[in-house]
Scaffold this motif. Structure first.
Motif, PDB file in Angstrom:
ATOM      1  N   ARG A  43       0.833  -1.216   0.000  1.00  0.00           N
ATOM      2  CA  ARG A  43       0.000   0.000   0.000  1.00  0.00           C
ATOM      3  C   ARG A  43       0.864   1.262   0.000  1.00  0.00           C
ATOM      4  N   GLN A  44       2.153   1.135   0.362  1.00  0.00           N
ATOM      5  CA  GLN A  44       3.026   2.311   0.433  1.00  0.00           C
ATOM      6  C   GLN A  44       3.348   2.854  -0.964  1.00  0.00           C
ATOM      7  N   GLN A  45       3.630   4.142  -1.019  1.00  0.00           N
ATOM      8  CA  GLN A  45       3.944   4.802  -2.281  1.00  0.00           C
ATOM      9  C   GLN A  45       5.412   4.552  -2.686  1.00  0.00           C
ATOM     10  N   THR A  46       6.250   4.256  -1.697  1.00  0.00           N
ATOM     11  CA  THR A  46       7.668   4.026  -1.994  1.00  0.00           C
ATOM     12  C   THR A  46       8.053   2.593  -1.616  1.00  0.00           C
ATOM     13  N   VAL A  47       8.750   1.943  -2.542  1.00  0.00           N
ATOM     14  CA  VAL A  47       9.165   0.554  -2.319  1.00  0.00           C
ATOM     15  C   VAL A  47      10.681   0.464  -2.495  1.00  0.00           C
ATOM     16  N   VAL A  48      11.347  -0.169  -1.536  1.00  0.00           N
ATOM     17  CA  VAL A  48      12.797  -0.403  -1.657  1.00  0.00           C
ATOM     18  C   VAL A  48      12.998  -1.881  -1.967  1.00  0.00           C
ATOM     19  N   MET A  49      13.749  -2.167  -3.030  1.00  0.00           N
ATOM     20  CA  MET A  49      14.041  -3.560  -3.381  1.00  0.00           C
ATOM     21  C   MET A  49      15.446  -3.927  -2.920  1.00  0.00           C
ATOM     22  N   CYS A  50      15.522  -4.867  -1.995  1.00  0.00           N
ATOM     23  CA  CYS A  50      16.812  -5.454  -1.619  1.00  0.00           C
ATOM     24  C   CYS A  50      16.920  -6.741  -2.438  1.00  0.00           C
ATOM     25  N   GLY A  51      17.600  -6.640  -3.525  1.00  0.00           N
ATOM     26  CA  GLY A  51      17.700  -7.770  -4.465  1.00  0.00           C
ATOM     27  C   GLY A  51      18.545  -7.279  -5.616  1.00  0.00           C
ATOM     28  N   VAL A  52      18.177  -7.644  -6.839  1.00  0.00           N
ATOM     29  CA  VAL A  52      18.947  -7.165  -7.996  1.00  0.00           C
ATOM     30  C   VAL A  52      18.041  -6.362  -8.934  1.00  0.00           C
ATOM     31  N   ARG A  53      18.710  -5.689  -9.891  1.00  0.00           N
ATOM     32  CA  ARG A  53      18.028  -4.672 -10.701  1.00  0.00           C
ATOM     33  C   ARG A  53      16.746  -5.166 -11.392  1.00  0.00           C
ATOM     34  N   PHE A  54      16.788  -6.380 -11.993  1.00  0.00           N
ATOM     35  CA  PHE A  54      15.581  -6.784 -12.738  1.00  0.00           C
ATOM     36  C   PHE A  54      14.381  -6.903 -11.794  1.00  0.00           C
ATOM     37  N   MET A  55      14.633  -7.202 -10.529  1.00  0.00           N
ATOM     38  CA  MET A  55      13.531  -7.331  -9.569  1.00  0.00           C
ATOM     39  C   MET A  55      12.909  -5.957  -9.284  1.00  0.00           C
TER      40      MET A  55
END
Ligand code: 13P
Ligand code: SF4
Length: 307
Positions: free
Chosen positions: A50-62
């Protein structure tokens, strides 16, 4: 470390930011994430946050997949250098050439590809959904890119289920998983003769053919937790053996090889995540509107057929 984790938890709450982590991340990162999963689960969850900002701890394609599915969100890749070498192995121009060479094929792209490449493919798959999706495709001619090992595994599973299709491959794959050989299996089995061997389908066929179970990172974890067996050799990134050892202290988990480490997945650290939340690190994923629209089709197809 506890103090840093508490700071991250406070910051993400204050700033209303969602943290997604792939299961190859370090244990301390999984502990501060809102959602942890394999590539398929992270894709499916991308739209639910539901958040407007998402941080991906993974790799770029994800991170790109999250942006494609939620273009209105701010998507941050926690470490800007965390790429997947397999995703860089093919570009859209090469795929267009292949399509001219194999005009009757459905182009099935492993999700470990760039957003740009997805614009010229028909459907995406992940390691947990590939067999199910390819079996469902009406076309019996499949151009499977870029992972020849996953593709060969999918082909064998289709054949075993009596689904006969003609597969065409290119010679790509994961440099980390493809390092494992039959010799590694021989050594690990000699050291742990009672252990079951669980492997990721990105491994070479000579490794996959000796496994007691083959599946995605999430499938491997589920199998190990549900199994009555007490000892396992884990043939995927070594973090999975570590996570399983935390989750099932009464069982024993051995790595197939100490070399089964993805350097890109290991780049992101807790201080990096804190700095992303403070706005001093990380990279905002920006994709052209046309790329998003064209790439989205094959991810939507994946979620429709794999759901
Ligand atoms: P999973 O889909 O199993 O999470 O695989 C991701 C990956 O990059 C494996 O190398
Ligand atoms: Fe890419 Fe292999 Fe690392 Fe997965 S393990 S992110 S496929 S390099």
């Amino acid at each position: 470390m506890k103090q840093l984790q508490e700071e991250i938890l406070r910051l993400k709450k204050e700033k209303d930011i969602c943290i997604l982590a792939h299961s190859y991340q370090a244990h301390e990162i999984l502990e501060i994430a809102d959602f942890v999963g394999d590539s398929y689960r992270l894709s499916a969850l991308a739209q639910e946050a539901r958040q407007q900002t998402v941080v991906m701890c993974g790799v770029r394609f994800m991170a790109e997949t999250v942006k494609i599915l939620s273009p209105e969100k701010t998507v941050l890749l926690a470490h800007p250098d965390a790429g997947c070498p397999m995703a860089e192995q093919l570009d859209a121009e090469t795929v267009l050439q292949l399509k001219r060479q194999y005009p009757d094929c459905t182009v099935v792209a492993y999700i470990n590809t760039t957003a740009e490449l997805k614009t010229v493919c028909d459907v995406c798959v992940t390691s947990s959904s590939a067999v199910k999706i390819v079996k469902k495709l009406p076309n019996d001619k499949i151009l499977f890119i870029p992972d020849i090992n996953l593709g060969t595994y999918v082909q064998s599973q289709c054949e075993a289920a009596g689904v006969h299709k003609q597969f065409y491959f290119v010679r790509g794959g994961c440099p980390t998983h493809a390092k494992m050989t039959a010799r590694d299996v021989e050594k690990a089995k000699a050291a742990h003769p009672d252990a079951l061997l669980l492997v990721h389908p990105e491994c070479l066929p000579e490794v996959v053919s000796q496994a007691d179970f083959v599946g995605s990172t999430a499938d491997i974890q589920r199998f190990a937790k549900q199994s009555d067996a007490k000892e396992f050799i884990i043939g995927t990134e070594n973090s999975i053996a570590e996570h399983l050892q935390y989750d099932c202290p009464e069982k024993r988990f051995h790595v197939l090889s100490k070399d089964l480490i993805c350097p890109n997945m290991k780049l992101t650290t807790l201080p990096d995540v804190r700095n992303v939340l403070l706005g001093t690190f990380g990279e905002e994923i920006r994709l052209d509107g046309e790329v998003i629209t064209a790439a989205r089709h094959c991810i939507d197809e994946m979620l429709r057929l794999g759901g």
